[in-house]
Design an enzyme around this catalytic site. Structure first.
Site, mmCIF file in Angstrom:
data_model
loop_
_atom_site.group_PDB
_atom_site.id
_atom_site.type_symbol
_atom_site.label_atom_id
_atom_site.label_comp_id
_atom_site.label_asym_id
_atom_site.label_seq_id
_atom_site.Cartn_x
_atom_site.Cartn_y
_atom_site.Cartn_z
ATOM 1 N N ASN A 1 0.860 -1.185 0.000
ATOM 2 C CA ASN A 1 0.000 0.000 0.000
ATOM 3 C C ASN A 1 0.904 1.246 0.000
ATOM 4 O OD1 ASN A 1 -1.481 2.236 0.995
ATOM 5 N ND2 ASN A 1 -3.041 0.864 1.811
ATOM 6 N N ASP B 1 -0.838 -4.140 9.991
ATOM 7 C CA ASP B 1 -2.201 -4.394 9.561
ATOM 8 C C ASP B 1 -3.056 -3.355 10.261
ATOM 9 O OD1 ASP B 1 -3.589 -6.364 7.824
ATOM 10 O OD2 ASP B 1 -4.894 -6.492 9.574
ATOM 11 N N TYR C 1 -10.313 5.414 4.237
ATOM 12 C CA TYR C 1 -11.507 6.026 4.820
ATOM 13 C C TYR C 1 -11.251 7.453 5.321
ATOM 14 C CZ TYR C 1 -13.001 1.197 4.502
ATOM 15 O OH TYR C 1 -13.320 -0.054 4.018
ATOM 16 N N LYS D 1 -1.554 14.582 10.105
ATOM 17 C CA LYS D 1 -2.047 13.198 10.295
ATOM 18 C C LYS D 1 -0.938 12.323 10.885
ATOM 19 C CE LYS D 1 -3.799 9.064 8.066
ATOM 20 N NZ LYS D 1 -3.932 8.248 6.845
ATOM 21 N N ARG E 1 -1.313 5.078 13.259
ATOM 22 C CA ARG E 1 -0.014 4.558 12.786
ATOM 23 C C ARG E 1 1.118 5.184 13.593
ATOM 24 N NH1 ARG E 1 -1.666 4.939 8.098
ATOM 25 N NH2 ARG E 1 -2.370 2.798 8.031
#
Ligand code: ITT
Length: 205
Positions: free
Chosen positions: A14, A75, A160, A181, A187
């Site tokens: 990703n 994950d 999202y 963020k 994270r």
């Protein structure tokens, strides 16, 4: 003598996750950061776990063994208690195996149509596993709580993010900018817990 360059592979395909993790790991300096893009022949394992932790461990262990290097894998996903914890570990494939972020968000908005106020509470969770070819050395968790809007806002982020407003903020994660963020996300919280272990690895060389 501390060694200055240890290779660390971010075992994710990703690109958004990889970019966020790279930026957060940059201040550590002493790692040569690689990602799965550097190993085009690597075949990822199937994510058969039913928890974030199981999947993070599985991805880290598999990659570390196959690549013969230190690896971090993560994950993550969004959990909405009012709809039985969906999409949870299925966040990336909520609307189907190869679903896009747009399709996943649409499915979530539909599933939440009837929900108002506190029932729109949700949290992101991230589990990061650090592994060497010998196995998993450490596994940590971070979460971030907020509310889900009924309409998307913002063009940044991924997944999202355009729906999620962290408690105490007015902007969605897609409006807030990546540097903000990266200071407040699930994270970040998980990564902060693994940093001391990475630092000790660097010192051990
Ligand atoms: P890898 O397994 O290769 O790392 P993936 O995207 O399949 O990539 P996951 O199985 O952990 O990874 O699924 C994570 C999904 O959770 C991601 O695709 C988003 O839909 C959602 N998600 C996780 N962190 C997010 C974040 O910071 N912002 C928005 N959505 C997020």
């Amino acid at each position: 003598m501390p060694s200055s360059h240890i290779e660390l592979v971010i075992a994710s395909t990703n690109v958004h996750k990889v970019r966020e993790l790279r930026n957060m790991l940059k201040p550590l300096g002493c790692f040569d950061l690689l990602s799965l893009c550097d190993f085009p022949n690597y075949v990822q394992p199937e994510e058969t776990g039913t928890t974030f932790e199981e999947n993070a461990r599985l991805k880290a262990e598999h990659a570390a063994k196959a690549l013969g290097r230190w690896v971090i894998a993560e994950d993550s996903g969004l959990v909405v208690p009012a709809i039985n914890g969906e999409p949870g570990v299925y966040s990336a494939r909520y609307a189907g195996k190869d679903a896009t972020d747009v399709e996943n968000r649409k499915k979530l908005l539909d599933a939440m149509q009837h929900l108002i106020d506190e029932d729109r509470q949700a949290f992101f969770e991230c589990v990061i596993a650090l592994a060497s070819p010998k196995g998993v050395k450490k596994c940590v968790k971070g979460s971030c709580e907020g509310l889900l809007l009924a309409k998307e806002r913002g063009g940044g982020g991924f997944g999202y993010d355009p729906l999620f407003v962290k408690h105490g903020y007015n902007k969605t994660f897609a409006e807030i900018g990546e540097s903000v963020k990266n200071r407040i996300s699930h994270r970040r919280k998980a990564l902060d817990k693994i940093l001391p272990v990475l630092e000790s690895l660097m010192e051990a060389g």
